[in-house]
Every structure is written in structure tokens, then in C-alpha cells.
Scaffold this motif. Structure first.
Motif, short mmCIF file in Angstrom:
data_model
loop_
_atom_site.label_atom_id
_atom_site.label_comp_id
_atom_site.label_asym_id
_atom_site.label_seq_id
_atom_site.Cartn_x
_atom_site.Cartn_y
_atom_site.Cartn_z
N UNK A 31 19.75 96.87 44.51
CA UNK A 31 20.53 95.70 43.82
C UNK A 31 21.36 94.91 44.95
N UNK A 32 22.28 95.54 45.44
CA UNK A 32 23.03 94.74 46.34
C UNK A 32 22.51 94.12 47.65
N UNK A 33 21.81 95.21 48.16
CA UNK A 33 20.97 94.76 49.53
C UNK A 33 20.09 93.35 49.27
N UNK A 34 19.62 93.47 48.05
CA UNK A 34 18.59 92.23 47.69
C UNK A 34 19.39 91.00 47.25
N UNK A 35 20.74 91.20 46.51
CA UNK A 35 21.57 90.09 46.24
C UNK A 35 22.25 89.34 47.35
N UNK A 36 22.79 90.40 48.41
CA UNK A 36 23.53 89.81 49.58
C UNK A 36 22.89 90.16 50.62
N UNK A 37 21.80 89.64 50.99
CA UNK A 37 21.00 90.20 52.24
C UNK A 37 21.92 90.01 53.58
N UNK A 38 22.93 89.22 53.72
CA UNK A 38 23.49 89.03 54.85
C UNK A 38 24.79 89.89 55.01
N UNK A 39 25.08 90.56 53.78
CA UNK A 39 26.31 91.39 53.66
C UNK A 39 25.92 92.74 54.58
N UNK A 40 27.10 93.08 55.33
CA UNK A 40 27.32 94.33 55.80
C UNK A 40 28.23 95.27 55.13
N UNK A 41 27.69 96.39 54.82
CA UNK A 41 28.60 97.28 53.59
C UNK A 41 28.88 98.58 54.28
#
Lengths: 96, 251, 316
Positions: B241-251
Motif C-alpha cells: 500500500x505505501x509503496x504504491x500510494x507514494x511511489x516517489x517516497x523513500x522510507x
């Protein structure tokens, strides 16, 4: 309604490295020996704290009574001759 | 050919660890007692570690364009190769622990054999993993025996779990061109040879637990081709879910 | 009047307080006043329940953790909390109460757990905020409890503090990463900060002027520092960390006091605090229902394990 069981209480002792004393770590609940050992492993050595574990049913431990401390422990306090410092060594002798 | 097979083989191993760790991690704060909560979480942690190592190797085989996280979080349903049994819901504790016995026993024989691989990375992973798997197997076996030979209720729950899960065990030993290619090169494991050992092992545990294996029946299949149960899609939509919702984010 | 015989209880109390004054630790078999035992059971069990209930809001995010590394860390952290609950149940059990009784007290509402876990964990940034603020606040409190007078409690706290040192850091790392990330991530982080800041300050309990249990707890050295002292310590450390990564503290009255070298914070909403404690927080019901459900679902497993042991004993 039956009463809840949380299994038996076991005390856990850990050895931190080979040759060290076993030190009391805490307790776990378990219904049998192997469960107690595995639960102790998962609870008290999550960070590689131990090389060996003892588990003992808590009700098998006999503890001294603090009320008896004077008769249990005080008589040992004046036995100074049990300590090497009690003895006078000739001046030039080396300790073994 | 070998390179591609090896990549797929790694995805299979990595996905097995990844998806089962997902299921086991769902037990966190849901265990039958606090001690067992910690135990199941430890299993999950072992498996995330394994998934990470294997998927990292898979990514290296492809030139490192995708990271291990890309592989874990950015593939779609038909691109996962974990055995169906790993994605099934946890059910009750009986179902989880029977599943664990079936899988850990398989992994025990699998990684024992993989220690003979002439691929240095797989060999190293096998050596490390085998230690973890031996513990999983011991823990699961003890529980299967306790619950099989416990109360009437626990016996029934265990037998029900076995009856349900049995049809998902055949797939563990399925082989395709990937396997034969890698066996030929001395890299992979011949799963056919593992099956009788696994079966004898499980039979013995069943005997000790006063439980019965079902008659050999129809076995489910599909994961080698990326065909799954409906459960996998839900796992992925949550996990990714997070990877798909915020594709540009680095966690 | 002089030779009036001391009652047994008086004698216990005098010897006990002498020990406390000497800085000796109290061990399970030592004679102790009932009030001390009761206070400890209440405090340690509340602490244990907090660790265990605290697993729920965070485990809510395990399956959604955004990377393998993040998932590993979160899972290990929550597992630690389960372990810490276990250490503390063990410490409480040395006072003559069983884990079953402790759990029953939780379920009937007789025992409490930390109020903070009645707030919802809405986004991934909340996981960062919990680690950083909630664990940060807990650590400040726990460090001071390492020197508490009851031996088993103190030993459990030493172990817990050693293990928890990574918890606060991992939370701060999540926040720092998000503040260095996309605009959406920064907003998510600030939003989590805004929601978790005040409840974290409430974790230290009422102001010293209105704390109901402080008297004996101090005299008996169960508690070594006051609520306000610990709260200030937390604020001083956290404000600096927030500034470094660019998070704003949601308190317009916050100001540095040159004279005493501490930050002064704005008014805490004690109405909300008491309302949530009384069971009206967003998640009180959910947390308790979950715990009871899991407890009941595990019953057949525990009973079967006992039944198996009895069978084996009979066979031998």
C-alpha cells in the motif's frame, strides 16, 4: 465456567558465555520442560545474550527466609581466618 | 538459461519466506499466550531476514536494477512464486502450527540438500537458514504433539487443520524446467528425493500426536506458474500500500 | 505509654522503612507493609498491561510497513514490548499474584494501562511518532525506575531500559527520513507530531501539585522523580531533536526559560486526559475487546497444553 490457566511458572537462568556463572534472568510460563526452555530462549535471548539456559519449576526452588538471616549468615562474619589476608607472610616470600 | 532459472528459483525461495513471514507477523499481539506471541514473531523475523537475503541476491543476478524492496513490494499477483500454503490465512492456532510443521519439515530437508549446492551464495544462505529451520521444526513438532494429544477439542481442531492443509502439500515437491536445469548444474535440489523423507517424518509426528494423515488425494497446484489463491491479492494490496500510494517516497 | 507493645504491623513497618532509608532493596520474601505490596502490584501490573496493550496499535502497521527493513525493525520492537510485558508480569508475580489474576484485573477494569494507547495510529508517520515520542517519554520514566526500591521491579527495569534504547531511535529515524522526503511525507510527519505531542506529555501523569499517589511512593522509594521533573526532562531533549529535523512543536506557548534552563510548555488539556482515562478515548473499547477476544481464543490452546502434560505425567 472453568478458570483460566496461564500454565506453570518457571524460573530462568542464563549463562552469558561459556564458563560464566548462571544468572537468574526472570521467569516464563510453560506447561512442560521443552516449552519452558523454548519460551526462555525466545524471551531472554533475543539479542544473543546467552550460550546456555537452565529452567527450573518455580515451586522447586527453596529460598531462605529473611527472618533467619541473622542465624544463617551472621555467624560467618567473624571467621576471618577463612580469608588469606588473615595470615602473615614472611617478608620475602612470594604468593603462590 | 541457467541465469534466468536461478533468478526464478530465488524468487520462489524468497517469496516463500516473504509471504509466510507476512502471515506469521499477523500473530503479533494475537498469540494464545504472551510467550507464544514472541515465538511466532521470532519465526517471522527469521523469515523476513531470509527473504531479504534471497531477494537481494535475485536483484544482483539481474544487475541490481531493482532492489530487494522493489522485488518484494512492486510486483503484481501473477509475478509471485510462493507456494500456495504460505499465503493461506492463519486460521486458528491449530492451522498455523500444522502449516508450520508441514513447511518447516520441508525446509529442513530442502536446506539440508541446498548445503551441497555449488552456488556459493545459496550454500551460505542454506547454512544460516538451516539453523533457524531446525528450531522452527522443533517448536512446531512439540506443539503438534501437545495439541494432537491434548483435549478432545484440541485434537479435533488439529485434525481439521491437517485435513484442510493436506491438499496444499503436494505443491511443495512440484518441479519444472527451472528445477531440472538447476539440478543438472549442481545448483538446485531434487525435490522428488525429499518427498519420501518428508512423508516419513510427518507420519512419525502424526503418530506421536495421535493424528491421522488423509488418504493421498487431489493436490492443489499453480504457484510455479504464478497462479495463486484469492488470498495473495489481499496480502499484496496491504503489504504494498505505501509503496504504491507514494511511489516517489523513500522510507 | 513508653512500654506499650508494638503491634506486629508497626514493627514490620519500622524495619521496612529503616531498610528503605538505608537504600537496601526489598526482595520478595522480605516482610513489607500491605500498602507497599498493593502499590507495587498496581504500578507494575499497569506497566505490564501497558506494554502488552501497546503492542496492538503498532502491530496494526506490521503488514503495511513500507520496506523489509522497516518491517523487521517494527516487528522486533513490538516483540520487545511483549517481552517487557512478560518481565513485568514476572516481577508482579513475585508479590503473590498470578498472571491469570492480573489479566482478570485488566479485563474487569480494576487494573489500568497507559492512556496513550487509546489513541489511534492512523498513518505510517504515527509509527515514527510513537517510537520517538511515546517510547521517548516511556524511557525517561523507566530510566528513573531502574533505582526503584523493589528488587525484581528494578531488575526488570534495568533489562528493559537496555533493550529499549533502540526503540526511540528507530522512531526518530522514521521521522527524520520522512522530513527529508517528499512534501506528502513531511506533511504526514508533522500531522503525526501534532496528534502525538500532547498525549505524550500526558504520559507523565498529573502535575505534582495534583498527583494522588505520590506520597508513599516517594517515601518508599518506588518512585524516584516527580511527574513534572520527568516531563521537563523529556521536553528539553525532544524539542531539540524536533528542531534538527524541521518539525514544529504544536505548542504556541512553548518557550525557553533562561533562568532554570528548561522549556516551559503551554497548558495541558487535563479534561481530555481524564475523559480518556475514564474510558472515552477513541480506542479504549477496541483495545480491551481485542485483548479479551485473543485471551478467549487462546484458552483451548493453554488448556490442551495442560491436559497433555497431565497425560504424560500419568504415563510416567
Amino acid at each position: 465456567m472453568t478458570t483460566d490457566t496461564q500454565l506453570e511458572l518457571w524460573e530462568v537462568f542464563m549463562q552469558s558465555k561459556p564458563g560464566a556463572n548462571y544468572i537468574h534472568a526472570g521467569s516464563v510460563h510453560a506447561s512442560d520442560k521443552s516449552m519452558a526452555l523454548q519460551n526462555a530462549r525466545d524471551t531472554y535471548s533475543r539479542r544473543g545474550e546467552g550460550t546456555s539456559i537452565w529452567v527450573v519449576p518455580a515451586n522447586a526452588i527453596v529460598a531462605s527466609n529473611p527472618d533467619d538471616n541473622d542465624l544463617f549468615f551472621d555467624p560467618a562474619n567473624d571467621k576471618v581466618y577463612r580469608h588469606p589476608t588473615f595470615y602473615v607472610m614472611p617478608k620475602d616470600a612470594k604468593a603462590i | 538459461m541457467t541465469e534466468q532459472s536461478l533468478y526464478n528459483y530465488c524468487l520462489r525461495m524468497g517469496d516463500n519466506a516473504l509471504i509466510l513471514s507476512y502471515r506469521l507477523s499477523e500473530w503479533c499481539s494475537n498469540g494464545p499466550m504472551l510467550e507464544e506471541d514472541l515465538a511466532l514473531t521470532n519465526f517471522a523475523l527469521d523469515m523476513i531476514g531470509r527473504a531479504q537475503a534471497i531477494l537481494k541476491y535475485a536483484s544482483e543476478l539481474q544487475g541490481g536494477v531493482k532492489t530487494e524492496d522493489d522485488l518484494a513490494y512492486r510486483r503484481s499477483e501473477r509475478e509471485y512464486y510462493n507456494n500456495l500454503i504460505t499465503e493461506l490465512p492463519n486460521g486458528d492456532f491449530a492451522q498455523t502450527i500444522v502449516r508450520q510443521l508441514f513447511i518447516s519439515a520441508f525446509e529442513f530437508y530442502f536446506f539440508t540438500e541446498l548445503q551441497k549446492s555449488n552456488n556459493a551464495t545459496l550454500l551460505a544462505i542454506a547454512v544460516k537458514t538451516l539453523k533457524e529451520v531446525k528450531y522452527h521444526l522443533m517448536h512446531a513438532t512439540d506443539w503438534v504433539i501437545r495439541l494432537g494429544d491434548g483435549t478432545t477439542e484440541s485434537h479435533k481442531r488439529m485434525q481439521d487443520a491437517i485435513n484442510y492443509l493436506w491438499m496444499f502439500t503436494g505443491e511443495l515437491f512440484e518441479m519444472d524446467l527451472i528445477d531440472t536445469t538447476l539440478i543438472e548444474k549442481g545448483i538446485g535440489v531434487d525435490l522428488m528425493l525429499l518427498q519420501p523423507k518428508w512423508h516419513r517424518h510427518i507420519q512419525q509426528v502424526m503418530y506421536d500426536a495421535t493424528l491421522q494423515l488423509p488418504e493421498e488425494g487431489f493436490m492443489q497446484t499453480g504457484s510455479r506458474k504464478g497462479i495463486h489463491t484469492e488470498y495473495l491479492g489481499h496480502i499484496l494490496s496491504e503489504m504494498q500500500y505505501l509503496q504504491r500510494t507514494y511511489p516517489d517516497a523513500i522510507w | 505509654m513508653e512500654n506499650k507493645e508494638q503491634t506486629v504491623e508497626e514493627e514490620i513497618l519500622i524495619n521496612f522503612e529503616k531498610k528503605i532509608e538505608n537504600g537496601d532493596s526489598i526482595e520478595p520474601k522480605d516482610k513489607m507493609p500491605d500498602g507497599y505490596r498493593r502499590h507495587l502490584i498496581r504500578q507494575i501490573s499497569q506497566h505490564a498491561h501497558s506494554e502488552v496493550i501497546g503492542m496492538q496499535p503498532e502491530s496494526n502497521w506490521i503488514t503495511r510497513a513500507p520496506t523489509l527493513r522497516a518491517k523487521q525493525i517494527l516487528l522486533a520492537k513490538i516483540q520487545d514490548e511483549g517481552g517487557h510485558g512478560l518481565y513485568l508480569y514476572g516481577a508482579a508475580e513475585t508479590l503473590g499474584i498470578s498472571r491469570s489474576e492480573l489479566i482478570e484485573q485488566l479485563h474487569t477494569g480494576k487494573a489500568k494501562y497507559s492512556n496513550i494507547f487509546n489513541y489511534p495510529v492512523l498513518t505510517w508517520a504515527d509509527i515514527g511518532a510513537i517510537g520517538w515520542l511515546v517510547d521517548g517519554a516511556a524511557i525517561v520514566n523507566q530510566v528513573s525506575l531502574q533505582r526503584t526500591s523493589y528488587g525484581p521491579y528494578s531488575r526488570a527495569m534495568v533489562r528493559i531500559c537496555k533493550e529499549e534504547s533502540f526503540h526511540q531511535r528507530q522512531g526518530y529515524e522514521i521521522m527524520a527520513k520522512m522530513m527529508a522526503g517528499t512534501k506528502e511525507q513531511q506533511e504526514m510527519a508533522q500531522d503525526a507530531m501534532n496528534r502525538w505531542w500532547w498525549p505524550s506529555l500526558m504520559m507523565f501523569g498529573p502535575h505534582d501539585s495534583s498527583s494522588p499517589h505520590s506520597g508513599n511512593a516517594f517515601k518508599w522509594k518506588i518512585k524516584r522523580h516527580s511527574n513534572d521533573e520527568l516531563r521537563h526532562k523529556f521536553i528539553d531533549k525532544t524539542v531539540q531533536q524536533a528542531q534538527v529535523i524541521g518539525l514544529k512543536i504544536p505548542d504556541k506557548d512553548l518557550k525557553w526559560n533562561e533562568k532554570n534552563g528548561h522549556y516551559e510548555h503551554g497548558a495541558i488539556n487535563w479534561y481530555e486526559f481524564h475523559k480518556v482515562i475514564a474510558g472515552n478515548g477513541p480506542c479504549n473499547k477496541q483495545r480491551m475487546e481485542h485483548h479479551i477476544k485473543v485471551h478467549n481464543e487462546g484458552k483451548w490452546v493453554r488448556e490442551a497444553a495442560e491436559a497433555h502434560r497431565l497425560k504424560k505425567e500419568r504415563q510416567n
